[in-house]
Design an enzyme around this catalytic site. Structure first.
Site, PDB file in Angstrom:
ATOM      1  N   LYS A  39       0.837  -1.198   0.000  1.00 45.26           N
ATOM      2  CA  LYS A  39       0.000   0.000   0.000  1.00 45.26           C
ATOM      3  C   LYS A  39       0.872   1.249   0.000  1.00 45.26           C
ATOM      4  CE  LYS A  39      -3.790   1.219   2.520  1.00 45.26           C
ATOM      5  NZ  LYS A  39      -4.660   1.134   3.705  1.00 45.26           N
ATOM      6  N   GLU A  67      10.492  -4.944   4.216  1.00 46.33           N
ATOM      7  CA  GLU A  67      10.600  -6.327   3.726  1.00 46.33           C
ATOM      8  C   GLU A  67      10.271  -6.385   2.230  1.00 46.33           C
ATOM      9  OE1 GLU A  67       8.965  -5.314   6.369  1.00 46.33           O
ATOM     10  OE2 GLU A  67       9.111  -6.751   8.036  1.00 46.33           O
ATOM     11  N   GLY A  88      -5.075  -3.191   5.031  1.00 44.21           N
ATOM     12  CA  GLY A  88      -4.314  -4.322   4.490  1.00 44.21           C
ATOM     13  C   GLY A  88      -4.993  -5.662   4.740  1.00 44.21           C
ATOM     14  N   ARG A  89      -5.415  -5.904   5.979  1.00 44.74           N
ATOM     15  CA  ARG A  89      -5.975  -7.225   6.302  1.00 44.74           C
ATOM     16  C   ARG A  89      -7.400  -7.407   5.794  1.00 44.74           C
ATOM     17  NH1 ARG A  89      -4.578  -4.063  10.493  1.00 44.74           N
ATOM     18  NH2 ARG A  89      -6.191  -3.308  11.910  1.00 44.74           N
ATOM     19  N   GLU A 129      -4.342  -8.249  14.835  1.00 44.69           N
ATOM     20  CA  GLU A 129      -3.900  -6.896  14.478  1.00 44.69           C
ATOM     21  C   GLU A 129      -5.071  -5.912  14.632  1.00 44.69           C
ATOM     22  OE1 GLU A 129      -0.434  -6.015  11.620  1.00 44.69           O
ATOM     23  OE2 GLU A 129      -2.164  -5.452  10.424  1.00 44.69           O
ATOM     24  N   HIS A 169      -3.374 -34.727  16.315  1.00 44.36           N
ATOM     25  CA  HIS A 169      -2.216 -35.532  16.704  1.00 44.36           C
ATOM     26  C   HIS A 169      -1.112 -34.685  17.318  1.00 44.36           C
ATOM     27  CE1 HIS A 169      -3.825 -39.180  14.833  1.00 44.36           C
ATOM     28  NE2 HIS A 169      -4.387 -38.315  13.993  1.00 44.36           N
ATOM     29  N   LYS A 229       9.378  -1.441  14.052  1.00 42.95           N
ATOM     30  CA  LYS A 229       9.907  -1.034  12.742  1.00 42.95           C
ATOM     31  C   LYS A 229      10.941   0.076  12.920  1.00 42.95           C
ATOM     32  CE  LYS A 229       5.726  -1.793   9.965  1.00 42.95           C
ATOM     33  NZ  LYS A 229       4.713  -1.154   9.141  1.00 42.95           N
TER      34      LYS A 229
HETATM   35  O1  F6P Z   1       3.038  -4.269   9.729  1.00 46.58           O
HETATM   36  C1  F6P Z   1       1.772  -3.789   9.653  1.00 46.58           C
HETATM   37  C2  F6P Z   1       1.290  -3.484   8.278  1.00 46.58           C
HETATM   38  O2  F6P Z   1       1.078  -2.118   8.209  1.00 46.58           O
HETATM   39  C3  F6P Z   1       0.031  -4.283   7.961  1.00 46.58           C
HETATM   40  O3  F6P Z   1      -1.086  -3.800   8.543  1.00 46.58           O
HETATM   41  C4  F6P Z   1       0.048  -4.225   6.480  1.00 46.58           C
HETATM   42  O4  F6P Z   1      -0.839  -5.145   5.976  1.00 46.58           O
HETATM   43  C5  F6P Z   1       1.485  -4.531   6.217  1.00 46.58           C
HETATM   44  O5  F6P Z   1       2.173  -3.844   7.239  1.00 46.58           O
HETATM   45  C6  F6P Z   1       2.013  -4.193   4.849  1.00 46.58           C
HETATM   46  O6  F6P Z   1       1.859  -2.846   4.506  1.00 46.58           O
HETATM   47  P1  F6P Z   1       2.025  -2.350   3.009  1.00 46.58           P
HETATM   48  O7  F6P Z   1       0.950  -2.958   2.186  1.00 46.58           O
HETATM   49  O8  F6P Z   1       1.918  -0.852   3.057  1.00 46.58           O
HETATM   50  O9  F6P Z   1       3.382  -2.790   2.531  1.00 46.58           O
END
Ligand code: F6P
Length: 548
Positions: free
Chosen positions: A208, A214, A269-270, A355, A386, A506
């Site tokens: 987003k 990452e 995001g979620r 979250e 199991h 972060k």
């Molecule tokens: O780490 C939290 C978060 O902001 C999530 O809520 C989100 O889905 C994810 O990081 C990734 O964010 P982005 O889509 O901006 O890379």
């Protein structure tokens, strides 16, 4: 709007008193006393059957919980969300994921304008892109057709599409393989790249904000890999697509503006898999089936908005969750899908619930004096049986379980499905009713073993039985949990759509990253434990960790 302190509400106090009475009853008692228990405590809507009779509840429990929902203004809150109000107040935004699957042609208004034209045009663009790839018309830089889709994203920009592509694998186009890279651990992308051919690979970078560490690190490595193969910057536009609300950043990365799909700040995001974030899903199962998937969400959205609370599946599940979390002080919500395709569903729900509702400050900015989201985890049945089920049957902790099963299998092989589903029914029965001493004596179990074999039962479960794992059924199931989370946020008076807590880690990681470089001689201002760990790590990078 200021809400009354939850624990001071008369509805809450009534539940607290009622809880004391309920602890004296067992599920065996409750079933013995009420022959109509299943009719009373089950809901059947379309192809979903929710049996919640194996819960530690009676009619009064549900009446009191429903009164609490009314007193918390749930109806108004639902309308506020559907009506585009800024329900995500701490981020000053609406939460309009319901618009993404609003298939009935009605407008969805945000700040006076309809968001639906934008939603429809993004869907149209997704349709064109996914068809181009599925039909082999999208070509790599060396004119080869695409066989591998590598989707790079994390958190909400990963778990939804990853889970859904896995869940709908039965419907997947088999000449396209899908790979998901999320972790900044280079091993994940390295192992992924080892399996694929750059000439036939398309990367989808989904973020987003297009700056998540990452995602950008993995995207950078992927770009490098493509450049090493083709030795031309021009190759980037043949091998990269982006999904972002930050178009300029994606362009800056080198992605062709034509290959960028928009998402909006009113999609969390979620909650985003029904947006452009669902592109790999559409590539996997095709446009028609993707629309069926969205129709499942839409069906559940309508049910949630219109059904009276008493017949409302997400409301019922949410209230049962509140009953266990706040009165029985249950700390685990376990999700057991009796379906291999849903293997990633517990991890997806983990983010959705934890979250969203893992908060301890209420909407008035005050610390809450009650528990909020439980720990959410799980594994497919029968595997979980199991491993950790032993604790459910005979451990000291009470957990709340949702069992999810399907009447028809997608792969009718021998008697697999009957065996699978016998376990689905058996486990809920065993957890509820256990095994008594008298039964063990009748079975002639040796005296010394009797205490070890007693299962007290009285462990609550919800059984969610669905016709068949179709794209539509999956959409319904996902929206059911989305709305459950929303309802609980309303009851607990917390903001479910932000996630400020993840920011601190972060920021610290960014600082420490700079300190880890070899030419940074001193570590920053840390506690002695963290400083010692950093020192140890830096020394060991040169000479290993073992003592001489
Ligand atoms: O780490 C939290 C978060 O902001 C999530 O809520 C989100 O889905 C994810 O990081 C990734 O964010 P982005 O889509 O901006 O890379």
């Amino acid at each position: 709007m200021l809400k009354k302190n939850l624990v001071k509400m008369p509805e809450w106090q009534a539940l607290q008193n009622h809880y004391q009475e309920m602890t004296r009853l067992t599920l065996r008692d409750l079933f013995d006393r009420d022959r109509n228990r299943v009719e009373r405590f089950s809901l059947r809507e379309d192809d979903i059957y929710l049996d919640y009779s194996k819960n530690l509840i009676n009619t009064r429990t549900m009446d009191l919980l429903l009164k609490l929902a009314v007193a918390r203004n749930l109806k108004v809150e639902i309308e506020n969300m559907f009506g585009g109000q800024k329900v995500n107040q701490s981020e000053d935004r609406a939460a309009l994921h319901i618009a993404l699957r609003n298939l009935n042609g009605s407008p969805v208004t945000l700040n006076g304008s309809d968001v639906m034209p934008g939603v429809r045009s993004t869907l149209e663009k997704m349709k064109i892109l996914s068809r181009t790839v599925r039909e082999g018309r999208w070509r790599g830089f060396s004119n080869k057709r695409i066989n591998h889709i590598v989707y790079i994203g994390i958190g909400g920009s990963n778990l939804g599409p990853r889970m859904v592509v896995g869940a709908l694998e039965f419907y997947r186009r088999r000449n396209l393989s899908f790979h998901f890279v999320s972790n900044v651990d280079g091993s994940q992308i390295k192992e992924t790249l080892n399996k694929i051919n750059p000439e036939k690979t398309l990367f989808i970078v989904a973020s987003k904000n297009f700056k998540t560490e990452e995602t950008m690190t993995n995207a950078g490595t992927a770009k490098q890999w493509i450049l090493e193969c083709f030795k031309s910057e021009k190759a980037v536009s043949n091998h990269f697509l982006a999904i972002s609300s930050q178009r300029q950043r994606a362009v800056g990365f080198g992605i062709d503006p034509e290959n960028i799909l928009d998402i909006w700040d009113w999609v969390g995001g979620r909650f985003s898999v029904s947006s452009a974030i669902g592109l790999p899903v559409m590539m996997a199962i095709g446009y028609r089936r993707f629309m069926e998937f969205l129709s499942g969400f839409h069906w559940m959205d309508t049910h949630f908005r219109e059904a009276p609370f008493k017949q409302n599946i997400p409301v019922t599940l949410a209230l049962l969750g509140v009953w266990y979390v706040n009165f029985f002080l249950v700390s685990s919500q376990v999700i057991i899908p009796y379906n291999h395709y849903l293997r990633d569903f517990p991890a997806y729900l983990q983010q959705l619930e934890m979250e969203s509702n893992g908060k301890s400050i209420d909407r008035n900015g005050q610390p809450v004096t009650y528990h909020t989201a439980p720990l959410v985890w799980g594994q497919p049945g029968t595997d979980g049986q199991h491993t950790f089920f032993q604790l459910f049957h005979q451990g000291t902790r009470l957990v709340a379980c949702d069992f999810i099963g399907f009447c028809q299998s997608l792969n009718d092989i021998g008697d697999h499905h009957q065996k699978l589903m016998s376990n689905f029914f058996a486990q809920a029965e065993a957890l509820a009713f256990g095994k008594t001493k008298a039964e063990l004596i009748r079975e002639k179990v040796p005296d010394r073993l009797i205490p070890h074999k007693i299962c007290t039962g009285n462990k609550p479960t919800n059984s969610i039985l669905i016709g068949r794992l179709t794209p539509q059924a999956l959409g319904k199931l996902m929206a059911m949990y989305e709305h459950k989370v929303f309802v609980q946020g309303v009851i607990w008076n917390i903001f479910s759509f932000d996630q400020w807590g993840v920011e601190l880690g972060k920021q610290l990681a960014g600082r420490i990253f700079r300190e880890l470089s070899a030419d940074c001689p001193r570590s920053g201002d840390h506690d002695v434990s963290t400083a010692g760990l950093i020192r140890c790590f830096k020394d060991a990078q040169v000479s290993g960790l073992k003592k001489d």
